[in-house]
Design a protein around this motif. Structure first.
Motif, PDB file in Angstrom:
ATOM      1  N   LEU A  71      14.771  36.310  -4.530  1.00  0.00           N
ATOM      2  CA  LEU A  71      15.291  35.236  -3.697  1.00  0.00           C
ATOM      3  C   LEU A  71      15.339  33.924  -4.472  1.00  0.00           C
ATOM      4  CD1 LEU A  71      13.533  36.164  -0.359  1.00  0.00           C
ATOM      5  CD2 LEU A  71      15.774  36.857  -1.203  1.00  0.00           C
ATOM      6  N   TYR A  72      14.331  33.709  -5.328  1.00  0.00           N
ATOM      7  CA  TYR A  72      14.347  32.586  -6.257  1.00  0.00           C
ATOM      8  C   TYR A  72      13.229  32.783  -7.265  1.00  0.00           C
ATOM      9  CZ  TYR A  72      11.266  31.077  -2.432  1.00  0.00           C
ATOM     10  OH  TYR A  72      10.324  31.029  -1.439  1.00  0.00           O
ATOM     11  N   GLY A  73      13.345  32.100  -8.379  1.00  0.00           N
ATOM     12  CA  GLY A  73      12.342  32.196  -9.431  1.00  0.00           C
ATOM     13  C   GLY A  73      12.891  31.656 -10.733  1.00  0.00           C
ATOM     14  N   ALA A  74      11.998  31.225 -11.611  1.00  0.00           N
ATOM     15  CA  ALA A  74      12.408  30.644 -12.879  1.00  0.00           C
ATOM     16  C   ALA A  74      11.783  31.354 -14.079  1.00  0.00           C
ATOM     17  CB  ALA A  74      12.041  29.153 -12.919  1.00  0.00           C
ATOM     18  N   ASN A  75      10.616  31.964 -13.895  1.00  0.00           N
ATOM     19  CA  ASN A  75       9.892  32.584 -14.987  1.00  0.00           C
ATOM     20  C   ASN A  75      10.154  34.088 -14.976  1.00  0.00           C
ATOM     21  OD1 ASN A  75       7.384  34.109 -15.986  1.00  0.00           O
ATOM     22  ND2 ASN A  75       7.078  32.053 -16.827  1.00  0.00           N
TER      23      ASN A  75
ATOM     24  N   PRO B   6       5.378  37.120  -3.443  1.00  0.00           N
ATOM     25  CA  PRO B   6       5.476  35.874  -4.191  1.00  0.00           C
ATOM     26  C   PRO B   6       4.635  35.979  -5.461  1.00  0.00           C
ATOM     27  CG  PRO B   6       3.873  35.630  -2.441  1.00  0.00           C
ATOM     28  CD  PRO B   6       4.391  37.043  -2.376  1.00  0.00           C
ATOM     29  N   MET B   7       5.128  35.415  -6.527  1.00  0.00           N
ATOM     30  CA  MET B   7       4.321  35.265  -7.737  1.00  0.00           C
ATOM     31  C   MET B   7       4.629  33.894  -8.307  1.00  0.00           C
ATOM     32  SD  MET B   7       3.563  37.869 -10.787  1.00  0.00           S
ATOM     33  CE  MET B   7       2.320  37.430 -12.001  1.00  0.00           C
ATOM     34  N   ASP B   8       3.736  32.984  -8.063  1.00  0.00           N
ATOM     35  CA  ASP B   8       3.935  31.581  -8.415  1.00  0.00           C
ATOM     36  C   ASP B   8       5.252  31.074  -7.837  1.00  0.00           C
ATOM     37  OD1 ASP B   8       1.490  31.819  -9.621  1.00  0.00           O
ATOM     38  OD2 ASP B   8       2.244  31.830 -11.654  1.00  0.00           O
ATOM     39  N   GLU B   9       6.205  30.697  -8.685  1.00  0.00           N
ATOM     40  CA  GLU B   9       7.468  30.112  -8.189  1.00  0.00           C
ATOM     41  C   GLU B   9       8.488  31.160  -7.754  1.00  0.00           C
ATOM     42  OE1 GLU B   9       9.053  31.827 -11.694  1.00  0.00           O
ATOM     43  OE2 GLU B   9       7.061  31.041 -11.279  1.00  0.00           O
ATOM     44  N   ALA B  10       8.222  32.434  -8.024  1.00  0.00           N
ATOM     45  CA  ALA B  10       9.188  33.508  -7.756  1.00  0.00           C
ATOM     46  C   ALA B  10       8.869  34.207  -6.436  1.00  0.00           C
ATOM     47  CB  ALA B  10       9.180  34.525  -8.897  1.00  0.00           C
ATOM     48  N   LEU B  11       9.928  34.620  -5.746  1.00  0.00           N
ATOM     49  CA  LEU B  11       9.777  35.408  -4.524  1.00  0.00           C
ATOM     50  C   LEU B  11      10.769  36.570  -4.577  1.00  0.00           C
ATOM     51  CD1 LEU B  11       8.503  35.815  -1.716  1.00  0.00           C
ATOM     52  CD2 LEU B  11      10.350  34.393  -0.789  1.00  0.00           C
TER      53      LEU B  11
ATOM     54  N   ARG C  32      19.766  42.696  -7.197  1.00  0.00           N
ATOM     55  CA  ARG C  32      20.185  41.290  -7.191  1.00  0.00           C
ATOM     56  C   ARG C  32      19.069  40.463  -7.805  1.00  0.00           C
ATOM     57  NH1 ARG C  32      23.126  41.064  -1.288  1.00  0.00           N
ATOM     58  NH2 ARG C  32      24.917  42.319  -1.917  1.00  0.00           N
ATOM     59  N   VAL C  33      18.929  40.633  -9.104  1.00  0.00           N
ATOM     60  CA  VAL C  33      17.857  39.992  -9.850  1.00  0.00           C
ATOM     61  C   VAL C  33      18.448  39.377 -11.116  1.00  0.00           C
ATOM     62  CG1 VAL C  33      15.633  40.328 -11.008  1.00  0.00           C
ATOM     63  CG2 VAL C  33      16.213  41.708  -8.992  1.00  0.00           C
ATOM     64  N   SER C  34      18.351  38.075 -11.234  1.00  0.00           N
ATOM     65  CA  SER C  34      18.770  37.376 -12.450  1.00  0.00           C
ATOM     66  C   SER C  34      17.526  37.036 -13.258  1.00  0.00           C
ATOM     67  CB  SER C  34      19.528  36.091 -12.106  1.00  0.00           C
ATOM     68  OG  SER C  34      20.733  36.399 -11.454  1.00  0.00           O
ATOM     69  N   LEU C  35      17.546  37.420 -14.513  1.00  0.00           N
ATOM     70  CA  LEU C  35      16.388  37.197 -15.377  1.00  0.00           C
ATOM     71  C   LEU C  35      16.753  36.160 -16.437  1.00  0.00           C
ATOM     72  CD1 LEU C  35      15.273  40.915 -15.695  1.00  0.00           C
ATOM     73  CD2 LEU C  35      14.281  39.138 -14.244  1.00  0.00           C
ATOM     74  N   PRO C  36      16.086  35.016 -16.426  1.00  0.00           N
ATOM     75  CA  PRO C  36      16.452  33.919 -17.325  1.00  0.00           C
ATOM     76  C   PRO C  36      16.294  34.249 -18.810  1.00  0.00           C
ATOM     77  CG  PRO C  36      15.043  33.119 -15.549  1.00  0.00           C
ATOM     78  CD  PRO C  36      15.060  34.611 -15.455  1.00  0.00           C
ATOM     79  N   ALA C  37      15.250  35.004 -19.170  1.00  0.00           N
ATOM     80  CA  ALA C  37      15.002  35.315 -20.581  1.00  0.00           C
ATOM     81  C   ALA C  37      15.567  36.690 -20.918  1.00  0.00           C
ATOM     82  CB  ALA C  37      13.509  35.271 -20.881  1.00  0.00           C
ATOM     83  N   GLN C  38      15.966  36.873 -22.165  1.00  0.00           N
ATOM     84  CA  GLN C  38      16.511  38.158 -22.601  1.00  0.00           C
ATOM     85  C   GLN C  38      15.446  39.134 -23.060  1.00  0.00           C
ATOM     86  OE1 GLN C  38      19.553  37.315 -25.507  1.00  0.00           O
ATOM     87  NE2 GLN C  38      21.044  36.785 -23.937  1.00  0.00           N
ATOM     88  N   LYS C  39      14.241  38.623 -23.337  1.00  0.00           N
ATOM     89  CA  LYS C  39      13.157  39.493 -23.792  1.00  0.00           C
ATOM     90  C   LYS C  39      11.850  39.108 -23.122  1.00  0.00           C
ATOM     91  CE  LYS C  39      14.615  41.215 -28.271  1.00  0.00           C
ATOM     92  NZ  LYS C  39      14.582  42.640 -28.025  1.00  0.00           N
ATOM     93  N   LEU C  40      11.020  40.109 -22.869  1.00  0.00           N
ATOM     94  CA  LEU C  40       9.626  39.924 -22.494  1.00  0.00           C
ATOM     95  C   LEU C  40       8.817  40.697 -23.530  1.00  0.00           C
ATOM     96  CD1 LEU C  40       9.565  40.260 -18.610  1.00  0.00           C
ATOM     97  CD2 LEU C  40       8.950  38.264 -19.957  1.00  0.00           C
TER      98      LEU C  40
END
Length: 195
Positions: A154-158, A97-102, A118-126
Protein backbone atom coordinates in the motif's frame (compact mmCIF):
# COMPACT_ATOMS: atom_id res chain seq x y z
CA UNK A 1 -0.10 -34.58 11.01
CA UNK A 2 -0.30 -32.42 7.91
CA UNK A 3 3.20 -32.66 6.55
CA UNK A 4 5.01 -33.36 3.30
CA UNK A 5 8.46 -33.75 1.79
CA UNK A 6 9.36 -32.67 -1.73
CA UNK A 7 12.56 -33.36 -3.66
CA UNK A 8 13.10 -31.34 -6.85
CA UNK A 9 16.13 -31.99 -9.01
CA UNK A 10 16.88 -30.33 -12.34
CA UNK A 11 20.07 -29.54 -14.24
CA UNK A 12 19.96 -26.11 -12.55
CA UNK A 13 18.95 -26.86 -8.97
CA UNK A 14 18.58 -29.57 -6.35
CA UNK A 15 16.07 -28.76 -3.62
CA UNK A 16 14.70 -30.71 -0.68
CA UNK A 17 11.77 -29.30 1.31
CA UNK A 18 10.02 -30.68 4.35
CA UNK A 19 7.05 -28.89 5.86
CA UNK A 20 4.72 -29.47 8.78
CA UNK A 21 1.70 -27.18 8.58
CA UNK A 22 0.72 -27.52 12.24
CA UNK A 23 4.13 -26.61 13.54
CA UNK A 24 5.77 -24.19 15.92
CA UNK A 25 7.62 -21.96 13.47
CA UNK A 26 10.87 -23.93 13.50
CA UNK A 27 13.05 -23.38 10.47
CA UNK A 28 16.23 -24.84 9.02
CA UNK A 29 16.94 -23.19 5.67
CA UNK A 30 19.97 -23.07 3.42
CA UNK A 31 19.59 -21.84 -0.17
CA UNK A 32 22.94 -20.13 -0.64
CA UNK A 33 21.08 -16.80 -0.88
CA UNK A 34 21.20 -15.05 2.48
CA UNK A 35 18.22 -12.77 2.03
CA UNK A 36 16.02 -15.57 0.68
CA UNK A 37 16.93 -17.67 3.72
CA UNK A 38 15.89 -14.76 5.94
CA UNK A 39 12.51 -14.50 4.16
CA UNK A 40 11.82 -18.24 4.40
CA UNK A 41 12.55 -17.99 8.12
CA UNK A 42 9.87 -15.28 8.31
CA UNK A 43 7.42 -17.54 6.47
CA UNK A 44 7.98 -20.34 8.98
CA UNK A 45 8.03 -18.22 12.12
CA UNK A 46 5.02 -16.05 11.36
CA UNK A 47 3.04 -18.85 9.69
CA UNK A 48 3.73 -21.30 12.53
CA UNK A 49 4.88 -23.97 10.11
CA UNK A 50 8.00 -26.08 10.58
CA UNK A 51 10.09 -25.72 7.44
CA UNK A 52 13.31 -27.33 6.26
CA UNK A 53 14.78 -26.23 2.93
CA UNK A 54 18.10 -27.39 1.50
CA UNK A 55 18.83 -25.94 -1.92
CA UNK A 56 21.84 -26.08 -4.20
CA UNK A 57 21.67 -24.14 -7.43
CA UNK A 58 23.67 -22.54 -10.19
CA UNK A 59 24.44 -19.41 -8.20
CA UNK A 60 27.57 -18.89 -10.31
CA UNK A 61 25.11 -17.76 -13.01
CA UNK A 62 22.67 -15.83 -10.81
CA UNK A 63 20.00 -16.42 -8.16
CA UNK A 64 17.05 -16.78 -10.54
CA UNK A 65 16.80 -20.57 -10.81
CA UNK A 66 17.38 -21.19 -7.11
CA UNK A 67 14.81 -18.58 -6.10
CA UNK A 68 12.13 -19.75 -8.52
CA UNK A 69 12.67 -23.45 -7.86
CA UNK A 70 12.58 -22.89 -4.11
CA UNK A 71 9.18 -21.20 -4.58
CA UNK A 72 8.04 -24.18 -6.65
CA UNK A 73 9.19 -26.74 -4.08
CA UNK A 74 7.77 -24.89 -1.06
CA UNK A 75 4.47 -24.46 -2.92
CA UNK A 76 4.39 -28.16 -3.83
CA UNK A 77 5.07 -29.09 -0.20
CA UNK A 78 2.22 -26.89 1.05
CA UNK A 79 -0.15 -28.39 -1.51
CA UNK A 80 0.88 -31.96 -0.70
CA UNK A 81 0.51 -31.35 3.04
CA UNK A 82 -2.97 -29.88 2.52
CA UNK A 83 -4.07 -33.03 0.72
CA UNK A 84 -7.73 -32.83 -0.35
CA UNK A 85 -8.07 -29.55 1.63
CA UNK A 86 -11.07 -30.85 3.58
CA UNK A 87 -11.98 -28.83 6.66
CA UNK A 88 -9.70 -25.86 6.00
CA UNK A 89 -10.87 -22.27 6.26
CA UNK A 90 -9.59 -21.76 2.68
CA UNK A 91 -9.38 -17.95 2.77
CA UNK A 92 -6.88 -15.81 4.62
CA UNK A 93 -5.71 -12.24 4.65
CA UNK A 94 -3.27 -10.10 6.59
CA UNK A 95 -2.03 -6.55 6.82
CA UNK A 96 1.57 -6.26 7.99
CA UNK A 97 3.23 -2.96 8.82
CA UNK A 98 7.00 -2.78 8.94
CA UNK A 99 8.15 0.68 9.88
CA UNK A 100 7.08 2.95 6.99
CA UNK A 101 5.81 0.08 4.80
CA UNK A 102 2.36 -1.50 4.83
CA UNK A 103 1.60 -4.69 2.88
CA UNK A 104 -1.70 -6.49 2.36
CA UNK A 105 -1.95 -10.16 1.34
CA UNK A 106 -5.20 -11.96 0.57
CA UNK A 107 -5.29 -15.56 -0.58
CA UNK A 108 -7.61 -18.39 -1.45
CA UNK A 109 -6.38 -21.98 -1.30
CA UNK A 110 -8.74 -22.77 -4.16
CA UNK A 111 -6.41 -24.92 -6.28
CA UNK A 112 -6.82 -22.19 -8.92
CA UNK A 113 -3.39 -20.57 -8.96
CA UNK A 114 -3.16 -16.88 -9.76
CA UNK A 115 -0.89 -14.06 -8.66
CA UNK A 116 -1.62 -10.37 -8.44
CA UNK A 117 1.62 -8.58 -7.55
CA UNK A 118 1.26 -4.86 -6.90
CA UNK A 119 4.60 -4.25 -5.27
CA UNK A 120 7.10 -1.60 -6.35
CA UNK A 121 10.59 -2.10 -5.00
CA UNK A 122 12.78 1.02 -4.95
CA UNK A 123 16.14 -0.80 -4.90
CA UNK A 124 17.32 -3.28 -7.52
CA UNK A 125 19.28 -5.42 -5.06
CA UNK A 126 19.01 -6.62 -1.47
CA UNK A 127 22.42 -7.94 -0.55
CA UNK A 128 23.42 -9.84 -3.66
CA UNK A 129 19.85 -10.68 -4.64
CA UNK A 130 18.03 -9.00 -7.52
CA UNK A 131 14.74 -7.72 -6.12
CA UNK A 132 12.84 -8.62 -9.30
CA UNK A 133 13.24 -12.23 -8.19
CA UNK A 134 10.76 -11.84 -5.32
CA UNK A 135 7.89 -11.69 -7.78
CA UNK A 136 9.26 -14.89 -9.34
CA UNK A 137 9.26 -16.61 -5.94
CA UNK A 138 5.67 -15.56 -5.19
CA UNK A 139 4.53 -16.60 -8.70
CA UNK A 140 6.14 -20.03 -8.36
CA UNK A 141 4.74 -20.49 -4.86
CA UNK A 142 1.18 -19.51 -5.88
CA UNK A 143 1.27 -21.75 -8.95
CA UNK A 144 2.39 -24.84 -7.08
CA UNK A 145 0.54 -24.29 -3.80
CA UNK A 146 -2.70 -23.92 -5.75
CA UNK A 147 -3.30 -20.47 -4.32
CA UNK A 148 -5.01 -17.39 -5.67
CA UNK A 149 -2.66 -14.85 -4.16
CA UNK A 150 -2.94 -11.06 -4.07
CA UNK A 151 0.09 -9.16 -2.74
CA UNK A 152 -0.05 -5.39 -2.54
CA UNK A 153 2.28 -2.85 -0.99
CA UNK A 154 0.00 0.00 0.00
CA UNK A 155 2.99 2.25 0.66
CA UNK A 156 6.63 2.03 1.64
CA UNK A 157 10.06 3.42 0.86
CA UNK A 158 12.58 0.86 2.14
CA UNK A 159 12.95 -2.22 -0.08
CA UNK A 160 14.00 -4.48 2.80
CA UNK A 161 10.94 -3.48 4.82
CA UNK A 162 8.58 -3.95 1.86
CA UNK A 163 9.84 -7.43 0.94
CA UNK A 164 9.93 -8.62 4.53
CA UNK A 165 6.38 -7.37 5.08
CA UNK A 166 5.31 -9.32 1.95
CA UNK A 167 6.64 -12.59 3.36
CA UNK A 168 5.26 -11.95 6.85
CA UNK A 169 1.84 -11.08 5.44
CA UNK A 170 1.89 -14.22 3.29
CA UNK A 171 2.77 -16.25 6.39
CA UNK A 172 -0.11 -14.82 8.43
CA UNK A 173 -2.66 -15.14 5.61
CA UNK A 174 -1.53 -18.68 4.79
CA UNK A 175 -1.75 -19.71 8.44
CA UNK A 176 -5.35 -18.48 8.61
CA UNK A 177 -6.35 -20.17 5.33
CA UNK A 178 -4.77 -23.53 6.24
CA UNK A 179 -6.38 -23.62 9.66
CA UNK A 180 -8.88 -26.40 10.29
CA UNK A 181 -12.36 -25.01 10.92
CA UNK A 182 -14.03 -27.19 13.59
CA UNK A 183 -17.49 -26.17 12.32
CA UNK A 184 -16.68 -27.45 8.84
CA UNK A 185 -15.78 -30.97 9.92
CA UNK A 186 -14.40 -32.91 6.97
CA UNK A 187 -16.31 -30.93 4.35
CA UNK A 188 -14.50 -29.38 1.41
CA UNK A 189 -14.95 -25.59 1.61
CA UNK A 190 -16.60 -25.30 -1.81
CA UNK A 191 -20.08 -25.74 -3.25
CA UNK A 192 -18.40 -27.76 -6.01
CA UNK A 193 -17.47 -30.48 -3.53
CA UNK A 194 -13.76 -30.35 -4.36
CA UNK A 195 -10.90 -27.91 -4.64
Amino acid sequence: MREASIARKTTETEIDVRIRLDGEGRCNVSTGIGFLDHMLEQLARHGLVDLDVAAKGDLHIDAHHTTEDTGIAVGQAVSAALGDRKGIRRYGHAYVPMDEALVRVALDLSNRPYLIWRVSLPAQKLGTMDTELFREWFQAFAQHAGATLHVECLYGANTHHIVEACFKALARALSAAMEIDPRRGSAVPSTKGSL
